[in-house]
Structure formats: structure tokens, C-alpha cells
Design a protein around this motif. Sequence first.
Motif, mmCIF file in Angstrom:
data_model
loop_
_atom_site.group_PDB
_atom_site.id
_atom_site.type_symbol
_atom_site.label_atom_id
_atom_site.label_comp_id
_atom_site.label_asym_id
_atom_site.label_seq_id
_atom_site.Cartn_x
_atom_site.Cartn_y
_atom_site.Cartn_z
ATOM 1 N N VAL A 99 -33.316 -1.006 -11.073
ATOM 2 C CA VAL A 99 -33.582 0.099 -12.000
ATOM 3 C C VAL A 99 -32.287 0.891 -12.080
ATOM 4 O O VAL A 99 -31.760 1.339 -11.064
ATOM 5 N N THR A 100 -31.750 1.033 -13.279
ATOM 6 C CA THR A 100 -30.481 1.733 -13.474
ATOM 7 C C THR A 100 -30.741 3.142 -13.981
ATOM 8 O O THR A 100 -31.478 3.341 -14.948
ATOM 9 N N ARG A 101 -30.123 4.123 -13.308
ATOM 10 C CA ARG A 101 -30.275 5.531 -13.703
ATOM 11 C C ARG A 101 -28.900 6.197 -13.809
ATOM 12 O O ARG A 101 -27.998 5.869 -13.051
ATOM 13 N N GLN A 102 -28.801 7.122 -14.723
ATOM 14 C CA GLN A 102 -27.606 7.957 -14.844
ATOM 15 C C GLN A 102 -27.766 9.120 -13.865
ATOM 16 O O GLN A 102 -28.619 9.983 -14.064
ATOM 17 N N LEU A 103 -26.961 9.136 -12.805
ATOM 18 C CA LEU A 103 -27.126 10.139 -11.755
ATOM 19 C C LEU A 103 -25.793 10.726 -11.332
ATOM 20 O O LEU A 103 -24.769 10.028 -11.344
ATOM 21 N N THR A 104 -25.813 11.984 -10.931
ATOM 22 C CA THR A 104 -24.627 12.606 -10.341
ATOM 23 C C THR A 104 -24.503 12.147 -8.890
ATOM 24 O O THR A 104 -25.438 11.560 -8.326
ATOM 25 N N ASP A 105 -23.374 12.438 -8.271
ATOM 26 C CA ASP A 105 -23.182 12.086 -6.852
ATOM 27 C C ASP A 105 -24.263 12.734 -5.985
ATOM 28 O O ASP A 105 -24.836 12.090 -5.102
ATOM 29 N N ALA A 106 -24.530 14.022 -6.245
ATOM 30 C CA ALA A 106 -25.517 14.754 -5.439
ATOM 31 C C ALA A 106 -26.918 14.178 -5.616
ATOM 32 O O ALA A 106 -27.670 14.019 -4.650
ATOM 33 N N ALA A 112 -31.176 8.695 -1.966
ATOM 34 C CA ALA A 112 -30.999 7.826 -0.797
ATOM 35 C C ALA A 112 -31.590 8.475 0.451
ATOM 36 O O ALA A 112 -32.225 7.803 1.276
ATOM 37 N N LEU A 113 -31.395 9.776 0.581
ATOM 38 C CA LEU A 113 -31.933 10.502 1.734
ATOM 39 C C LEU A 113 -33.456 10.497 1.725
ATOM 40 O O LEU A 113 -34.108 10.266 2.748
ATOM 41 N N VAL A 114 -34.040 10.765 0.555
ATOM 42 C CA VAL A 114 -35.498 10.817 0.443
ATOM 43 C C VAL A 114 -36.096 9.441 0.705
ATOM 44 O O VAL A 114 -37.113 9.310 1.396
ATOM 45 N N ILE A 134 -30.652 17.026 3.208
ATOM 46 C CA ILE A 134 -31.390 17.475 2.016
ATOM 47 C C ILE A 134 -31.342 18.992 1.912
ATOM 48 O O ILE A 134 -31.162 19.556 0.823
ATOM 49 N N LEU A 135 -31.465 19.679 3.042
ATOM 50 C CA LEU A 135 -31.353 21.144 3.041
ATOM 51 C C LEU A 135 -29.959 21.574 2.586
ATOM 52 O O LEU A 135 -29.810 22.549 1.835
ATOM 53 N N VAL A 136 -28.930 20.872 3.042
ATOM 54 C CA VAL A 136 -27.559 21.181 2.634
ATOM 55 C C VAL A 136 -27.418 21.078 1.116
ATOM 56 O O VAL A 136 -26.861 21.971 0.456
ATOM 57 N N LEU A 137 -27.954 20.001 0.541
ATOM 58 C CA LEU A 137 -27.840 19.778 -0.905
ATOM 59 C C LEU A 137 -28.622 20.820 -1.702
ATOM 60 O O LEU A 137 -28.119 21.387 -2.662
ATOM 61 N N ARG A 138 -29.849 21.084 -1.283
ATOM 62 C CA ARG A 138 -30.720 21.960 -2.089
ATOM 63 C C ARG A 138 -30.425 23.447 -1.895
ATOM 64 O O ARG A 138 -30.648 24.247 -2.811
#
Length: 307
Positions: A99-106, A112-114, A134-138
Motif C-alpha cells: 500500500v503506497t501512501r504520501q507521507l512526511t518523515d514524521a 512504524a511506531l504504532v 510517539i510522545l516526542v512526535l505528538r
Amino acid sequence: MRKAPNQVHTKLSNVALFDDDENTASEGLILLADISLPKQQPRRYFDPIKMQELKESISHYGLLEPIIVRPVGNGYELVAGERRFRAAKELDLEKIPVVTRQLTDAQAYEIALVENLQREDLNPVEETEAILQILVLRLGLSEKEVISNLYKLRVTAEGDRDELLTAIAAKTISIFESLQKVKWESFVVNRLPLLNLPNEVLESLRKGQIEYTKATTIATVKDADLRQSLLNETINQGLSLVQIKEKIRNIKVGKAIEKPVTLKTRFVDSIQKLKKSPVWEDKRKHKSLEKLIVKIESLIGKEEPIA
């Protein structure tokens, strides 16, 4: 008929990561050679036995669930499904469903973390590290700031929190509720301390070689050599928690694992005894003591004795 093992990962529906209007997905087959691994990968250890089982499953039934990728340069970067990707690569498959998605690095890293959090064989260290990232990102904070604020939340009563800490608390609680893995208070008390375990104990826990309770118990042994010896014995002989605690009690009274005698340990022991010795009160032995001090100073590069 042989039953197909479950290769399908839990859907990422419990966490809103995409805006469907902006991140349209396409599904199809692409060349395995066109897919590369990302620089940031939350998973570090892959159980060789389970990897072999997965390879046998894919070899017999095919890849039952597509992996997630995103376009990068002239190819694609893996987002989720690293075990399946690695297994397919070892089987020399030419093409795999994606499945191909347009995604940012974050976005890619968070997916991947989830996905990593939804594994059935996830150990406490991997879970702690994934939730922390995940806390760091959000929250948009550094790892150090996240940890600091989590401890502040625990020791500061709700009515005593300033505006910033109150806002962080609301976001933090919401994140933990969406992940549905562990309460934030339990995370602070029981999980964060895992990251401070001695490296060798932490690595064994990450690899699934020992259980959480055994790891934290072994970590109470302060002497690195004794701790490593006990860790090896636990892994090789499958010691129970009761046996580990008994050995630690024996270590404390000097009956279990004998610490190897080296020049350094002999010297340290002798110095400790010398400090308590009445030799310092015996003037006839002062010359001998002075000669000894001069020799020691010479060995460590200090040419002149202390006046």
C-alpha cells in the motif's frame, strides 16, 4: 488442510495518523528491489525462530497482508511491515503487495511506531521506547523534555500545575488513551525506569532472553562482573525468579559467584585495610610507608612525593 498462520497486522485504526483527502493510498505489486529501509527503525531485534516461521508461512501461502511504503526518490521506503519485508527478501521474492501512501518523515515514523506497538510479542522495553517516541512526535518536545514533564506531572497536583504543564497533561493523557497500552502513571513509575537498566540487562530484556521481573531483579546487583555472571547463568540455565533472588542473597554474603582476584582488587582491598590499620601510629614504620607512597606516585606518573 494446514491452517495458515496469522500474518495480518492489526489495523492502525485506533490512532488518527492520516487525512484521507491528502494521503490517498494506492495498492499493488512492486519490485522488492525498489524498497529501502528507513534510517529510523523502532524495531531492533527479530527473533530468528519466529522469522523462520514467518518465512515458511509466506513460502507456503504467500504474503497475506501488504506492507506500507511511501515514495522516496526513484523508489520506495518501507513504513510498516518490516518483518514481512525481511522475510520476503530472504525468500528472494521478486515482487510483493504494498500500500503506497504520501507521507512526511514524521508521519512515516509514527506509523512504524504504532505498528510496532501492536505486535503480540512486544516486550516491555520496546513498548516503552515506542510510546516515548510517539510522545516526542505528538508533543513536539525532545525525549529529555518529555521524560522531565512526565515526572513533573506525577509529582505536581492538578491544581498546582501552571498553564503549560496543564496543556501538556491534557495532551499526554489523550495520547495514552488513544494508544490503549498502559496508563500514563504506570508508564512513569514502572516503564521509564527500564531505560536506566544496565546495558547488558537492557539488551537481554529487549531480545526476550529474560523476563521483565528477572531483569529488574538482576539489575539490583551493583558489581558489573557479578551482575554479568548472574545474567549469563539466568539465560543459560533458565533460573527462576526465586533462584535469582536466592543467588543475590548469597552474593551479598560472599557465598555465590566468586569475583575474580586481580591486581586491582588486591590493591583496593589492601588500601582499605591500610586505612584502618594502626600502622599510621607506629613511627618506626613511617619510612616504609613513605617509600611505598613514593613508589605508587612514581607508577602513576607523579615524580615527587607529597610533602
